[in-house]
Scaffold this active site. Structure first.
Site, short mmCIF file in Angstrom:
data_model
loop_
_atom_site.label_atom_id
_atom_site.label_comp_id
_atom_site.label_asym_id
_atom_site.label_seq_id
_atom_site.Cartn_x
_atom_site.Cartn_y
_atom_site.Cartn_z
N PHE A 1 58.26 33.68 43.91
CA PHE A 1 59.66 33.64 43.48
C PHE A 1 60.48 34.66 44.25
O PHE A 1 60.11 35.83 44.34
CB PHE A 1 59.74 33.92 41.97
N GLN A 2 61.58 34.21 44.80
CA GLN A 2 62.50 35.02 45.60
C GLN A 2 61.79 35.70 46.78
O GLN A 2 62.12 36.83 47.15
CB GLN A 2 63.22 36.06 44.72
N LYS B 1 57.35 45.28 46.18
CA LYS B 1 57.53 45.92 44.88
C LYS B 1 56.35 46.82 44.52
O LYS B 1 56.55 47.90 43.94
CB LYS B 1 57.73 44.85 43.81
N GLU C 1 75.93 40.27 48.36
CA GLU C 1 75.24 41.15 49.31
C GLU C 1 75.92 41.21 50.67
O GLU C 1 75.83 42.23 51.37
CB GLU C 1 73.78 40.73 49.46
N MET D 1 94.31 30.61 63.79
CA MET D 1 93.82 30.58 65.16
C MET D 1 93.23 29.22 65.51
O MET D 1 93.39 28.73 66.65
CB MET D 1 92.77 31.69 65.36
#
Length: 588
Positions: A118-119, A168, A56, A486
């Site tokens: 969940f999630q 949802k 993502e 760097m």
């Protein structure tokens, strides 16, 4: 309202319809349980293309690359919980660099919010500090209106990322669809016209300035093509020198006769000394960030300053200015030009000639000089050759973050805006590869090159799978010094050469890695082979991973050490003044 727009539809269908109504042609995303209704609607239409990413974070960076190279908002779609938390780095990156994004995240059903389902994650809470605005939509009847608001907020005023969290059950429920023209957007109408009195004051500064400089930033690019055109017109008409931040490259052409190059921590000698020694500084769409100002109390100490910015909070936040102008860059520059012309197009020609003579002395230092090598590829040489062999092509450049990024800014020239995509404010390693895919999706026929370091590139290397799947022929030009370049440079110059965990270990064979992904791998270590290898990369019809083995301990100069003023720069190895300092650096 048409029948198609007035009919009832599910929340999931509203999302797709709203995207269509805003002209969205591509979405970068990754499916999961909490967004499956939206993905089902995507499956049942052909107007919007979906690019399946591998992570993502990559989705949001791809949307950034798309947005920066087109001027249109980028769109990403992620699921709840880890999908949304993985998007946080990209959101923060876009907020820092003012990139317009609309990120849609799934959420557990409304009746489960707060139960540690969940999630589940508090996506709105987590992303509040890294978005311009965000929403949790609990009522399907408000969903389409919210999406329209989101596009308005993302693109108006100072652009930035917004996020809409959609449970949802809201995606499954039905309600009337609100068309964009009926959306409630009156609460956010940023000021675009500059104050006439302040514009008059700026014109008077232009007329009397003896040592002026235009200091430009990403706001010029964000304002659109008209802003760059007006900036060029004003610079050519006044004859003033112009410099730019990292984010503003291309707004004024690198081949322009008034161009001083980039300024800041790794900016050019002449640009930094012009900023330090000017008597009038005109800031156009930049935010006085710390990589530019150095030590604030010693920043351009003898200048009167004007600041044009659409974000009122940026005015006087870091540097106090005499002439603050809140407004859109293109609108303000148009008014400035009009007033300056009406008042007789006056500048102090005699003083300006002396100022350019002084700048000429600084340019003669040739601060980007370096010691060439016939045995090892110097990173500067690699980018000089890349510039020479691709100049004039339909070319877009993205970068990762580190030394290679600064060398790219120094040695690659940009004639137009929206051709340079880099992570400026946040400095996100892993940005360049996915951003290059977003650019390539937007410009399928163009040459898109990601200038990378091997350490940064490995952070999101999985997105080569996305490039292969969607036939995006991105070129990954990796300057491989087997170091966190760097970090190692700072440790050498500022931490007594104690190289704590800055040497890359267990690097992959990039050619074999390319073959594993199914793309082309090229390896080059000899300067005499470099041109042929670069041309092979350009001509190959598909994604390429180019492993360019470069000098391991090359430092990026000029460099203003952290916290120092502009006139305390470290210069590089090739010392045209005849005084070599410790570690091959010269303090000026």
């Amino acid at each position: 309202m048409s029948k198609a727009q007035s009919r009832q539809m599910t929340g999931a269908r509203m999302v797709v319809q709203a995207l269509k109504d805003h002209g969205v042609d591509v979405v970068f995303g990754y499916p999961g349980g909490a967004v499956l209704p939206i993905y089902d609607e995507i499956f049942q239409q052909n107007d919007i293309r979906h690019i399946l990413v591998r992570h993502e974070q990559g989705a949001v960076h791809m949307a950034e690359g798309y947005a920066r190279s087109t001027g249109k908002p980028g769109v990403a779609l992620v699921t709840s919980g880890p999908g949304a938390t993985n998007a946080v780095t990209g959101l923060t990156d876009a907020l820092m660099d003012s990139i317009p994004l609309v990120v849609l995240s799934g959420q557990v059903p409304t009746f489960m919010i707060g139960t540690d389902g969940f999630q589940e994650a508090d996506t709105v809470g987590i992303t509040r500090p890294c978005t311009k605005m965000n929403w949790l939509v609990k009522d399907t009847s408000k969903l389409s209106d919210t999406i329209h608001q989101a596009f308005h907020v993302a693109t108006q005023g100072r652009p930035g990322p917004v996020l809409i969290d959609i449970p949802k059950d809201v995606q499954f429920a039905t309600a009337d669809y609100t068309p964009p023209e009926s959306a409630r957007i009156g609460h956010y109408q940023p000021r675009t016209k500059g104050d006439p009195e302040m514009i008059e004051a700026l014109v008077e500064m232009i007329e009397t300035a003896e040592r002026p400089v235009f200091y430009t930033g990403g706001g010029v690019v964000n304002s659109g093509p008209a802003a760059s055109r007006l900036l060029r017109e004003l610079v050519e008409a006044t004859g003033f020198p112009i410099t730019s931040t990292l984010m503003g490259l291309g707004a004024y052409p690198a081949s322009g006769k008034h161009w001083l190059g980039m300024l800041g921590m790794h900016g050019l000698y002449e640009a930094n000394l012009a900023m330090h020694g000017c008597d009038v500084m005109i800031n156009v769409g930049a935010r006085f960030d710390d990589r530019i100002t150095g030590r604030v109390k010693d920043f351009s100490p003898h200048s009167r300053k004007a600041h044009i910015d659409i974000d009122p909070s940026s005015i006087n936040k870091v540097i106090r200015v005499e002439v603050p102008i809140v407004g859109d860059v293109s609108s303000v520059l148009e008014d400035v030009l009009e007033r300056w012309v009406a008042r007789g197009r006056k500048v102090n020609r005699e003083a300006l000639a002396k100022w350019w003579a002084k700048i000429g002395e600084w340019k003669a230092v040739k601060c980007l000089s370096y010691k060439p090598s016939t045995k090892t590829i110097k990173p500067q040489y690699a980018l000089e050759r890349l510039e020479a062999l691709t100049k004039g092509m339909d070319r877009y450049i993205t970068t990762e973050v580190g030394q290679h990024q600064m060398w790219a800014a120094q040695f690659l020239g940009f004639e137009e805006p929206n051709r340079w995509m880099t992570s400026g404010g946040l400095g996100t390693m892993g940005y360049g590869l996915p951003a290059s895919i977003g650019v390539q999706i937007a410009h399928p026929e163009a040459l898109v090159i990601n200038v990378a370091g091997e350490a940064s590139w490995l952070m999101n290397m999985q997105e080569m799978g996305t490039a292969m799947q969607f036939r995006a022929p991105v070129k990954q030009f990796i300057l491989n010094n087997e170091r966190l370049g760097m970090v190692r440079q700072w440790q050498e110059l500022l931490h007594g050469e104690r190289y704590s965990h800055s040497w890359s270990e267990s690097l992959p064979d990039f050619v074999k890695l390319a073959e594993a992904f199914g793309c082309k791998g090229i390896k080059c270590s000899d300067p005499k082979d470099l041109d042929d290898a670069i041309m092979e990369m350009i001509r190959y019809d598909g994604p390429v991973i180019f492993d360019c083995l470069v000098e391991k301990h090359e430092n990026c100069f000029p460099m203003i050490p952290s916290g120092k003023p502009h006139n305390e720069m470290l210069l590089g190895e090739a010392d045209t003044q005849g005084v070599i300092g410790a570690k091959g650096a010269v303090l000026v």
